[in-house]
Design a protein around this motif. Structure first.
Motif, PDB file in Angstrom:
ATOM      1  N   GLY A 242      30.659  45.060  46.445  1.00  0.00           N
ATOM      2  CA  GLY A 242      30.971  46.337  45.808  1.00  0.00           C
ATOM      3  C   GLY A 242      31.582  46.091  44.443  1.00  0.00           C
ATOM      4  O   GLY A 242      31.915  44.963  44.084  1.00  0.00           O
ATOM      5  N   SER A 243      31.716  47.155  43.702  1.00  0.00           N
ATOM      6  CA  SER A 243      32.257  47.048  42.345  1.00  0.00           C
ATOM      7  C   SER A 243      33.721  46.633  42.342  1.00  0.00           C
ATOM      8  O   SER A 243      34.466  46.936  43.274  1.00  0.00           O
ATOM      9  CB  SER A 243      32.128  48.390  41.623  1.00  0.00           C
ATOM     10  OG  SER A 243      30.775  48.739  41.490  1.00  0.00           O
ATOM     11  N   VAL A 244      34.099  45.947  41.279  1.00  0.00           N
ATOM     12  CA  VAL A 244      35.495  45.593  41.042  1.00  0.00           C
ATOM     13  C   VAL A 244      35.858  45.999  39.624  1.00  0.00           C
ATOM     14  O   VAL A 244      34.975  46.194  38.786  1.00  0.00           O
ATOM     15  CB  VAL A 244      35.771  44.081  41.239  1.00  0.00           C
ATOM     16  CG1 VAL A 244      35.514  43.652  42.670  1.00  0.00           C
ATOM     17  CG2 VAL A 244      34.971  43.239  40.273  1.00  0.00           C
ATOM     18  N   THR A 245      37.142  46.100  39.377  1.00  0.00           N
ATOM     19  CA  THR A 245      37.610  46.367  38.023  1.00  0.00           C
ATOM     20  C   THR A 245      38.353  45.139  37.516  1.00  0.00           C
ATOM     21  O   THR A 245      38.770  44.270  38.290  1.00  0.00           O
ATOM     22  CB  THR A 245      38.568  47.574  37.973  1.00  0.00           C
ATOM     23  OG1 THR A 245      39.761  47.249  38.697  1.00  0.00           O
ATOM     24  CG2 THR A 245      37.920  48.828  38.537  1.00  0.00           C
ATOM     25  N   ARG A 246      38.530  45.117  36.250  1.00  0.00           N
ATOM     26  CA  ARG A 246      39.290  44.046  35.598  1.00  0.00           C
ATOM     27  C   ARG A 246      40.703  43.970  36.169  1.00  0.00           C
ATOM     28  O   ARG A 246      41.214  42.889  36.462  1.00  0.00           O
ATOM     29  CB  ARG A 246      39.298  44.370  34.109  1.00  0.00           C
ATOM     30  CG  ARG A 246      40.084  43.522  33.248  1.00  0.00           C
ATOM     31  CD  ARG A 246      39.886  44.087  31.864  1.00  0.00           C
ATOM     32  NE  ARG A 246      40.744  43.435  30.928  1.00  0.00           N
ATOM     33  CZ  ARG A 246      40.638  43.594  29.642  1.00  0.00           C
ATOM     34  NH1 ARG A 246      39.709  44.397  29.153  1.00  0.00           N
ATOM     35  NH2 ARG A 246      41.448  42.977  28.837  1.00  0.00           N
ATOM     36  N   ASP A 247      41.324  45.123  36.352  1.00  0.00           N
ATOM     37  CA  ASP A 247      42.682  45.179  36.891  1.00  0.00           C
ATOM     38  C   ASP A 247      42.754  44.590  38.303  1.00  0.00           C
ATOM     39  O   ASP A 247      43.693  43.871  38.633  1.00  0.00           O
ATOM     40  CB  ASP A 247      43.188  46.630  36.892  1.00  0.00           C
ATOM     41  CG  ASP A 247      44.616  46.739  37.371  1.00  0.00           C
ATOM     42  OD1 ASP A 247      45.507  46.122  36.745  1.00  0.00           O
ATOM     43  OD2 ASP A 247      44.843  47.426  38.386  1.00  0.00           O
ATOM     44  N   MET A 248      41.770  44.882  39.124  1.00  0.00           N
ATOM     45  CA  MET A 248      41.749  44.338  40.486  1.00  0.00           C
ATOM     46  C   MET A 248      41.707  42.808  40.458  1.00  0.00           C
ATOM     47  O   MET A 248      42.431  42.148  41.204  1.00  0.00           O
ATOM     48  CB  MET A 248      40.525  44.852  41.250  1.00  0.00           C
ATOM     49  CG  MET A 248      40.559  46.310  41.588  1.00  0.00           C
ATOM     50  SD  MET A 248      38.930  46.742  42.268  1.00  0.00           S
ATOM     51  CE  MET A 248      39.213  48.413  42.775  1.00  0.00           C
ATOM     52  N   ILE A 249      40.863  42.260  39.604  1.00  0.00           N
ATOM     53  CA  ILE A 249      40.742  40.804  39.500  1.00  0.00           C
ATOM     54  C   ILE A 249      42.052  40.200  38.992  1.00  0.00           C
ATOM     55  O   ILE A 249      42.550  39.212  39.543  1.00  0.00           O
ATOM     56  CB  ILE A 249      39.572  40.419  38.573  1.00  0.00           C
ATOM     57  CG1 ILE A 249      38.241  40.916  39.143  1.00  0.00           C
ATOM     58  CG2 ILE A 249      39.534  38.903  38.358  1.00  0.00           C
ATOM     59  CD1 ILE A 249      37.091  40.854  38.151  1.00  0.00           C
ATOM     60  N   GLU A 250      42.617  40.788  37.965  1.00  0.00           N
ATOM     61  CA  GLU A 250      43.868  40.269  37.400  1.00  0.00           C
ATOM     62  C   GLU A 250      44.998  40.303  38.418  1.00  0.00           C
ATOM     63  O   GLU A 250      45.760  39.342  38.543  1.00  0.00           O
ATOM     64  CB  GLU A 250      44.242  41.048  36.141  1.00  0.00           C
ATOM     65  CG  GLU A 250      43.338  40.706  34.981  1.00  0.00           C
ATOM     66  CD  GLU A 250      43.556  41.563  33.750  1.00  0.00           C
ATOM     67  OE1 GLU A 250      44.269  42.595  33.824  1.00  0.00           O
ATOM     68  OE2 GLU A 250      42.999  41.194  32.698  1.00  0.00           O
TER      69      GLU A 250
ATOM     70  N   MET B  64      29.858  45.993  34.423  1.00  0.00           N
ATOM     71  CA  MET B  64      29.699  44.961  33.391  1.00  0.00           C
ATOM     72  C   MET B  64      30.763  45.018  32.292  1.00  0.00           C
ATOM     73  O   MET B  64      31.290  43.984  31.903  1.00  0.00           O
ATOM     74  CB  MET B  64      28.303  44.991  32.781  1.00  0.00           C
ATOM     75  CG  MET B  64      27.278  44.277  33.596  1.00  0.00           C
ATOM     76  SD  MET B  64      27.655  42.525  33.807  1.00  0.00           S
ATOM     77  CE  MET B  64      26.760  42.230  35.322  1.00  0.00           C
ATOM     78  N   PRO B  65      31.104  46.189  31.745  1.00  0.00           N
ATOM     79  CA  PRO B  65      32.156  46.198  30.719  1.00  0.00           C
ATOM     80  C   PRO B  65      33.508  45.676  31.247  1.00  0.00           C
ATOM     81  O   PRO B  65      34.255  45.021  30.510  1.00  0.00           O
ATOM     82  CB  PRO B  65      32.262  47.672  30.315  1.00  0.00           C
ATOM     83  CG  PRO B  65      30.934  48.258  30.678  1.00  0.00           C
ATOM     84  CD  PRO B  65      30.489  47.511  31.906  1.00  0.00           C
ATOM     85  N   GLU B  66      33.816  45.941  32.512  1.00  0.00           N
ATOM     86  CA  GLU B  66      35.056  45.442  33.117  1.00  0.00           C
ATOM     87  C   GLU B  66      35.031  43.906  33.176  1.00  0.00           C
ATOM     88  O   GLU B  66      36.013  43.244  32.835  1.00  0.00           O
ATOM     89  CB  GLU B  66      35.231  46.003  34.536  1.00  0.00           C
ATOM     90  CG  GLU B  66      35.407  47.492  34.600  1.00  0.00           C
ATOM     91  CD  GLU B  66      36.810  47.951  34.246  1.00  0.00           C
ATOM     92  OE1 GLU B  66      37.777  47.206  34.508  1.00  0.00           O
ATOM     93  OE2 GLU B  66      36.935  49.054  33.704  1.00  0.00           O
TER      94      GLU B  66
END
Length: 171
Positions: free
Chosen positions: A151-159, A66-68
């Protein structure tokens, strides 16, 4: 490192799936935590990327990411990308419980829109059966599914994914 590798493999597989099912998302209607109905067309296919995350308020990986997602939303909500949450009950994937989702959203300071759904409705907007949560579906600027990832993702992965599809240098 392994997480990034798994995400990369998932993106490649997701791109293959997306190329087969890249039709625009149907205009599904779901209620928000106040009970107000919202059409997906309010969020998807409006000239910006939409990062839709299906999550459950009692799902540990969902809570962790969630924070990501909130950070990504804060940085991009007025630009080229937005986050939209669809909560489901965890672990049943049944209809989300409004009070539980509202409390979670308040406790975790969720600033992106959150709608209430279930696994059955996911097949209409996600283009496949819900395999687990969190699940992220990224819609391109025109409203077509670009990738689906369980599965989980990070902000960096999305960007990085959006930058690659937009042909920009990744941050």
């Amino acid at each position: 490192m392994i997480r990034n590798l798994l995400f990369a493999v998932s993106l490649i597989l997701g791109c293959l799936v997306a190329s087969v099912a890249s039709a625009a998302s149907p205009d599904v209607t779901l209620n928000d935590i106040q009970g107000k109905p919202h059409h997906f067309s309010e969020y998807i296919g409006r000239g910006h990327w939409t990062v839709l995350v299906v999550w459950g308020p009692r799902c540990p990986p969902c809570i962790e990411e969630m924070p990501e997602l909130q950070g990504f939303h804060d940085d991009h909500k007025d630009g080229k990308a937005r986050v939209l949450g669809v909560a489901v009950d965890f672990p049943t994937f049944g209809q989300a419980k409004r009070d539980e989702v509202a409390k979670f959203s308040e406790d975790y300071l969720i600033g992106f829109p959150v709608l209430l759904g279930n696994a059955e409705i996911f097949t209409r907007f996600g283009g496949a059966e819900l395999q687990g949560v969190p699940t992220t579906v990224i819609y391109d600027r025109k409203g077509a599914i670009a990738v689906r990832h369980t599965g989980s993702v990070t902000r960096d992965m999305i960007e990085r994914f959006i930058a690659k599809w937009d042909g920009e240098a990744a941050p």
